[in-house]
Write an enzyme that holds these catalytic residues in place. Structure first.
Site, PDB file in Angstrom:
ATOM      1  N   GLY A  71       5.754   0.638   1.009  1.00  9.95           N
ATOM      2  CA  GLY A  71       5.680   1.328   2.288  1.00  9.95           C
ATOM      3  C   GLY A  71       7.044   1.433   2.943  1.00  9.95           C
ATOM      4  O   GLY A  71       8.081   1.476   2.276  1.00  9.95           O
ATOM      5  N   SER A 100       7.602  -2.472  -4.232  1.00  9.47           N
ATOM      6  CA  SER A 100       8.523  -2.082  -3.184  1.00  9.47           C
ATOM      7  C   SER A 100       8.487  -3.097  -2.031  1.00  9.47           C
ATOM      8  O   SER A 100       8.799  -4.264  -2.223  1.00  9.47           O
ATOM      9  CB  SER A 100       8.169  -0.663  -2.714  1.00  9.47           C
ATOM     10  N   MET A 101       8.084  -2.680  -0.818  1.00  9.92           N
ATOM     11  CA  MET A 101       8.032  -3.612   0.308  1.00  9.92           C
ATOM     12  C   MET A 101       6.947  -4.664   0.119  1.00  9.92           C
ATOM     13  O   MET A 101       7.004  -5.729   0.729  1.00  9.92           O
ATOM     14  CB  MET A 101       7.809  -2.853   1.618  1.00  9.92           C
ATOM     15  N   HIS A 133      12.518  -1.524  -6.288  1.00  4.88           N
ATOM     16  CA  HIS A 133      13.387  -0.361  -6.393  1.00  4.88           C
ATOM     17  C   HIS A 133      14.188  -0.256  -5.112  1.00  4.88           C
ATOM     18  O   HIS A 133      13.939  -0.963  -4.137  1.00  4.88           O
ATOM     19  CB  HIS A 133      12.592   0.927  -6.657  1.00  4.88           C
ATOM     20  N   ASP A 185      13.314   1.505 -10.876  1.00  3.53           N
ATOM     21  CA  ASP A 185      11.972   0.921 -10.821  1.00  3.53           C
ATOM     22  C   ASP A 185      11.845  -0.126 -11.921  1.00  3.53           C
ATOM     23  O   ASP A 185      12.009   0.185 -13.101  1.00  3.53           O
ATOM     24  CB  ASP A 185      10.907   2.000 -11.016  1.00  3.53           C
TER      25      ASP A 185
END
Length: 216
Positions: A71, A100-101, A133, A185
């Site tokens: 997000g 990610s987050m 990432h 990634d």
């Protein structure tokens, strides 16, 4: 059922249809959930819950279960900072995708108390995935917005450097290794995430959770 924090259907007397209400029982058991994209409403709700539970009983640990595709950076940092600020120990538990987050919040749990679930041992490629990432930004589209673009780039780089520093501090990895991983990634199984220092344990003793109030 709505995606996000678990809810249950409850029909108020006189209403024809049930409405979705929070599973407050889980909150009182110090079990909270991140099961959606990290955005402002979810991060505000999680931060508010952690602050409230910390005020209610600062000696009782909080368990944050994470299954998130990632997000926005600022809402994610809000959750991370709240986890560090509240007095109770915050355990983070990866129960699906922590991308990610989501990975950033997972690594923000109390060091030695960051966990991936045990059944992922046989289905690592399908159940427990951690993805890192680099930050992404959408720049202003106005024709005369070059000044704003520069300011946004500077702010993005500052946030990027902060995230790298935090990952390095909390995983024990050198800065260059974090930069190498975050530039693309990177999908990790639970064991690979443990090797990288993102989680400390694979598996969780549910009995210890159910009995934690007695030892608090």
């Amino acid at each position: 059922m709505p995606i996000g924090v678990p809810k249950i259907p409850f029909r108020i007397p006189g209403d024809e249809e049930a409405t979705w209400v929070d599973l407050n029982r889980l909150y009182w058991e110090r079990l909270i959930f991140l099961g959606d994209e990290v955005d402002d409403p979810i991060s505000n709700q999680l931060a508010g819950l952690m602050i409230f539970l910390g005020i209610s009983d600062p000696t009782w640990d909080i368990f944050l279960f994470i299954n998130s595709p990632g997000g926005f950076i600022i809402p994610g940092v809000l959750v991370f900072d709240t986890m560090q600020w509240v007095q109770p120990i915050v355990h983070t538990i990866g129960i699906g995708l922590a991308a990610s987050m989501g990975a950033f919040i997972l690594v923000g749990g109390e060091i030695t108390q960051r966990v991936a679930l045990p059944h992922a041992r046989r289905l690592l490629c399908y159940i427990i995935r951690v993805m890192m990432h680099q930050p992404i930004s959408s720049f202003f589209e106005e024709e005369d917005g070059s000044g704003e673009v520069v300011l946004e780039m500077i702010e993005l780089m500052e946030m990027y450097n902060d995230i790298i520093r935090i990952f390095a501090e909390r995983t024990g990895a050198p800065i260059w290794a974090v930069i190498f991983d975050i530039e693309r990634d990177v999908f990790m199984s639970a064991e690979e995430a443990q090797d990288h220092g993102i989680v400390d344990l694979i598996g969780i003793d549910m009995e210890s959770i159910s009995q934690r109030q007695l030892s608090a």
